[in-house]
Design a protein around this motif. Structure first.
Motif, mmCIF file in Angstrom:
data_model
loop_
_atom_site.group_PDB
_atom_site.id
_atom_site.type_symbol
_atom_site.label_atom_id
_atom_site.label_comp_id
_atom_site.label_asym_id
_atom_site.label_seq_id
_atom_site.Cartn_x
_atom_site.Cartn_y
_atom_site.Cartn_z
ATOM 1 N N SER A 1 0.825 -1.210 0.000
ATOM 2 C CA SER A 1 0.000 0.000 0.000
ATOM 3 C C SER A 1 0.857 1.258 0.000
ATOM 4 N N ALA A 2 1.929 1.254 0.803
ATOM 5 C CA ALA A 2 2.823 2.412 0.859
ATOM 6 C C ALA A 2 3.495 2.644 -0.490
ATOM 7 N N MET A 3 3.942 1.562 -1.130
ATOM 8 C CA MET A 3 4.611 1.696 -2.417
ATOM 9 C C MET A 3 3.643 2.110 -3.517
ATOM 10 N N ASN A 4 2.392 1.669 -3.433
ATOM 11 C CA ASN A 4 1.394 2.110 -4.411
ATOM 12 C C ASN A 4 1.245 3.624 -4.387
ATOM 13 N N THR A 5 1.188 4.186 -3.193
ATOM 14 C CA THR A 5 1.075 5.637 -3.044
ATOM 15 C C THR A 5 2.283 6.352 -3.639
ATOM 16 N N VAL A 6 3.457 5.803 -3.375
ATOM 17 C CA VAL A 6 4.684 6.409 -3.883
ATOM 18 C C VAL A 6 4.763 6.283 -5.402
ATOM 19 N N PHE A 7 4.418 5.124 -5.950
ATOM 20 C CA PHE A 7 4.442 4.950 -7.409
ATOM 21 C C PHE A 7 3.494 5.938 -8.093
ATOM 22 N N LEU A 8 2.332 6.161 -7.490
ATOM 23 C CA LEU A 8 1.386 7.122 -8.060
ATOM 24 C C LEU A 8 1.979 8.525 -8.056
ATOM 25 N N SER A 9 2.614 8.891 -6.957
ATOM 26 C CA SER A 9 3.217 10.224 -6.850
ATOM 27 C C SER A 9 4.328 10.421 -7.882
ATOM 28 N N ILE A 10 5.193 9.408 -8.033
ATOM 29 C CA ILE A 10 6.283 9.504 -8.998
ATOM 30 C C ILE A 10 5.725 9.575 -10.413
ATOM 31 N N GLY A 11 4.705 8.784 -10.687
ATOM 32 C CA GLY A 11 4.089 8.812 -12.011
ATOM 33 C C GLY A 11 3.583 10.188 -12.383
ATOM 34 N N LEU A 12 2.972 10.888 -11.433
ATOM 35 C CA LEU A 12 2.459 12.235 -11.703
ATOM 36 C C LEU A 12 3.604 13.223 -11.954
ATOM 37 N N VAL A 13 4.723 13.041 -11.251
ATOM 38 C CA VAL A 13 5.898 13.894 -11.487
ATOM 39 C C VAL A 13 6.408 13.702 -12.912
ATOM 40 N N VAL A 14 6.463 12.457 -13.387
ATOM 41 C CA VAL A 14 6.957 12.176 -14.738
ATOM 42 C C VAL A 14 5.968 12.666 -15.786
ATOM 43 N N VAL A 15 4.678 12.606 -15.500
ATOM 44 C CA VAL A 15 3.678 13.182 -16.413
ATOM 45 C C VAL A 15 3.934 14.671 -16.607
ATOM 46 N N LEU A 16 4.242 15.369 -15.516
ATOM 47 C CA LEU A 16 4.569 16.795 -15.603
ATOM 48 C C LEU A 16 5.813 17.001 -16.470
ATOM 49 N N ALA A 17 6.812 16.138 -16.315
ATOM 50 C CA ALA A 17 8.029 16.248 -17.123
ATOM 51 C C ALA A 17 7.706 16.090 -18.607
ATOM 52 N N ALA A 18 6.846 15.134 -18.951
ATOM 53 C CA ALA A 18 6.476 14.919 -20.350
ATOM 54 C C ALA A 18 5.731 16.128 -20.919
ATOM 55 N N ALA A 19 4.848 16.718 -20.118
ATOM 56 C CA ALA A 19 4.108 17.892 -20.570
ATOM 57 C C ALA A 19 5.045 19.069 -20.819
ATOM 58 N N LEU A 20 6.021 19.262 -19.927
ATOM 59 C CA LEU A 20 6.985 20.347 -20.105
ATOM 60 C C LEU A 20 7.866 20.103 -21.330
ATOM 61 N N ALA A 21 8.199 18.847 -21.592
ATOM 62 C CA ALA A 21 9.021 18.518 -22.763
ATOM 63 C C ALA A 21 8.321 18.953 -24.047
ATOM 64 N N LEU A 22 7.020 18.789 -24.108
ATOM 65 C CA LEU A 22 6.262 19.187 -25.304
ATOM 66 C C LEU A 22 6.222 20.697 -25.484
ATOM 67 N N SER A 23 6.461 21.439 -24.414
ATOM 68 C CA SER A 23 6.390 22.909 -24.503
ATOM 69 C C SER A 23 7.730 23.545 -24.868
ATOM 70 N N ILE A 24 8.789 22.742 -25.029
ATOM 71 C CA ILE A 24 10.113 23.286 -25.345
ATOM 72 C C ILE A 24 10.109 23.929 -26.725
ATOM 73 N N ARG A 25 10.646 25.136 -26.790
ATOM 74 C CA ARG A 25 10.805 25.823 -28.067
ATOM 75 C C ARG A 25 12.289 26.097 -28.266
ATOM 76 N N PRO A 26 12.960 25.333 -29.118
ATOM 77 C CA PRO A 26 14.413 25.498 -29.309
ATOM 78 C C PRO A 26 14.758 26.884 -29.788
ATOM 79 N N SER A 27 15.813 27.471 -29.204
ATOM 80 C CA SER A 27 16.197 28.834 -29.555
ATOM 81 C C SER A 27 17.400 28.881 -30.484
ATOM 82 N N ARG A 28 18.120 27.733 -30.631
ATOM 83 C CA ARG A 28 19.315 27.784 -31.466
ATOM 84 C C ARG A 28 19.107 26.986 -32.743
ATOM 85 N N LYS A 29 18.873 25.707 -32.631
ATOM 86 C CA LYS A 29 18.613 24.886 -33.814
ATOM 87 C C LYS A 29 18.012 23.557 -33.401
#
Length: 494
Positions: A463-491
């Motif tokens: 049960s404790a690990m389920n809670t932690v896995f859910l929390s980590i998953g949401l952090v990585v979802v945020l990382a994926a969303a931010l990756a899509l917002s990257i606008r390269p400035s050089r090339k």
């Protein structure tokens, strides 16, 4: 002589010789990381300190993380070879000390010594490749390091589980060989690198930001102690740690602004919004990648009931999947697929794996667990390779050493924070959900306990690990969303 001119003087045979020497060192550092993932529970149980697992893990990560940009900066000034040999020597000294540790506290300190050396092994090797070959060929050569990491990833967890499962070998505790095995490999590495690493790289005379490194350590260590042990500390002690951490980080920022180009983390690099955002994504992705190394083997042993050897064998698919993920990045970039889409896809796979693990339990079929481990591995491999190429492409060639070390720095910062916070959280939650009377510092008793008596304890950990896995998953979802917002400035990278 410019880097381009230096590259022109190198034969293909010379490049291959240099790369071989660097691959041996990379294998050494990667093996030390992977060999620990399945053995940590056994080591912690024997040293009676499972709840201190975060200290041992983060000690290595934080030391290597702070050392990485220092090695990058020093190698830009003094050249790669001298710093590389120094890194190996420090790493071997730390390995010997770890083999002699008598408590988890000692092991944490000695792992930090190891980390001070380990921080230079990968960063300096990748910077040397960037020195030797042009950008359009760099991905192909850097991908070779995937094979070195592959060998360590494949053999490390299984070997770690095997050695940890031995009561003794030649009169020495089995788990202590996890560190002693580094010594012969390290000596071979020093000979090979000393012989073949003869590339002369351009050197940029500038002061080294030791004050920044000290301030960063002074800021991070109290905050990590607070994250790991805050639940057990008096309020006054917790507030003092928080104040010390904030003060240290404030001083670090002031030092960086004052030193500018000679700073540990040059502020000019972060004026590029894309470069800054990529490092944020790298930090959040590091939370997912490094916590997987700590949590998945622990989950397999505590919840699924596997021994260290069984957990090591089940980690093999993740290792192979990580290699596959890193290998497909080059062809995808060559087809013109934008790097941010590849990065987001890799992080998305990792997030899906974590979110699915949040609903797994002791009776979840092992086939499903294996599939989730595979998805996590492929996503992690894609994430590693894309971030490295993008960061190197975004800076001036004179800053390649710093930029390359930053790819590991921001990722490991995420790993340090994630490991400290989530390991602390899992033991805190497990203690609450299991109830009193159970010593969580030594869980070896579970192997001899009647399954019906062990069930509430296993369910509490699950049960404790389920809670932690859910929390980590949401952090990585945020990382994926931010990756899509990257606008390269050089090339863009094609």
């Amino acid at each position: 002589m410019t880097i381009t001119e230096a590259v022109g003087e190198l034969s293909h045979r010379r490049i291959r010789a240099v790369v071989f020497g660097l691959l041996v060192g990379t294998f050494l550092g990667a093996l030390d990381t992977m060999i620990m993932v399945t053995a940590m529970r056994t080591i912690a149980d024997e040293l009676h300190g499972l709840t201190m697992q975060a200290s041992v893990t983060t000690a290595y990560l934080i030391a290597s993380m702070i050392a990485m940009p220092l090695y990058g900066k020093l190698s830009d000034i003094y050249g790669r070879k001298r710093l590389y040999l120094a890194a190996i020597a420090v790493f071997l000294a730390g390995s010997l000390l770890c083999a002699l540790a008598q408590s988890m506290g000692q092991l944490a300190v000695f792992r930090a010594v190891q980390g001070l050396g380990g921080g230079g092994l990968m960063a300096l090797a990748l910077a040397a490749i960037a020195d030797m070959v042009p950008a359009e060929q760099r991905t192909r050569w850097q991908a070779l390091f995937g094979f070195s990491f592959a060998g360590a990833s494949i053999s490390g967890p299984a070997l770690g589980g095997l050695l940890a499962g031995l009561d003794s070998l030649l009169g020495i505790d089995g788990w202590r060989w996890l560190f002693l095995i580094n010594l012969p490999i390290g000596l071979v590495t020093m000979v090979v690198v000393g012989r073949f690493f003869t590339v002369r790289t351009p050197r940029t005379p500038q002061p080294v930001d030791f004050r920044g490194a000290i301030a960063l350590a002074a800021g991070l260590v109290p905050l990590l102690l607070l994250a790991e042990q805050g639940r057990e500390l008096p309020v006054t002690a917790a507030l003092l740690l928080a104040a010390a951490g904030v003060l240290g980080l404030t001083i670090f920022v002031r030092v960086q602004v004052r030193r500018q180009d000679s700073a540990l983390l040059p502020p000019k690099l972060f004026r590029d919004k894309a470069f800054t955002l990529i490092n944020v994504v790298n930090f959040l992705g590091g939370v997912g990648v490094f916590t997987a190394l700590a949590f998945v083997p622990l989950y397999l042993q505590l919840v699924q009931g596997l021994g260290p050897t069984g957990a090591g064998l089940l980690m093999l698919p993740q290792s192979l999947a990580t290699i596959t993920g890193s290998r497909i990045v080059g062809p995808l970039l060559a087809k013109g697929i934008h790097y941010k889409h590849i990065l987001a896809s890799g992080l998305g796979l990792t997030a899906v794996a974590y979110l699915a693990l949040a609903f797994a339990g002791p009776t979840t079929p092992m086939a499903l667990i294996t599939a989730l481990v595979l998805a996590n591995g492929i996503g992690g491999g894609m994430f590693f390779q894309v971030v490295l190429v993008v960061l190197q492409d975004a800076v001036d060639p004179r800053d390649l050493g710093v930029a390359t070390s930053l790819s590991g720095f921001s990722r490991q910062l995420g790993g340090v924070a994630g490991t400290a916070v989530f390991l602390s959280l899992v033991f805190s939650l497990a203690g609450d959900r299991i109830g009193g009377g159970v010593d969580l510092d030594d869980t070896s008793f579970l192997a001899d306990l009647d399954p019906r008596a062990a069930a509430p304890i296993v369910e509490g950990f699950a049960s404790a690990m389920n809670t932690v896995f859910l929390s980590i998953g949401l952090v990585v979802v945020l990382a994926a969303a931010l990756a899509l917002s990257i606008r390269p400035s050089r090339k863009d990278i094609q």
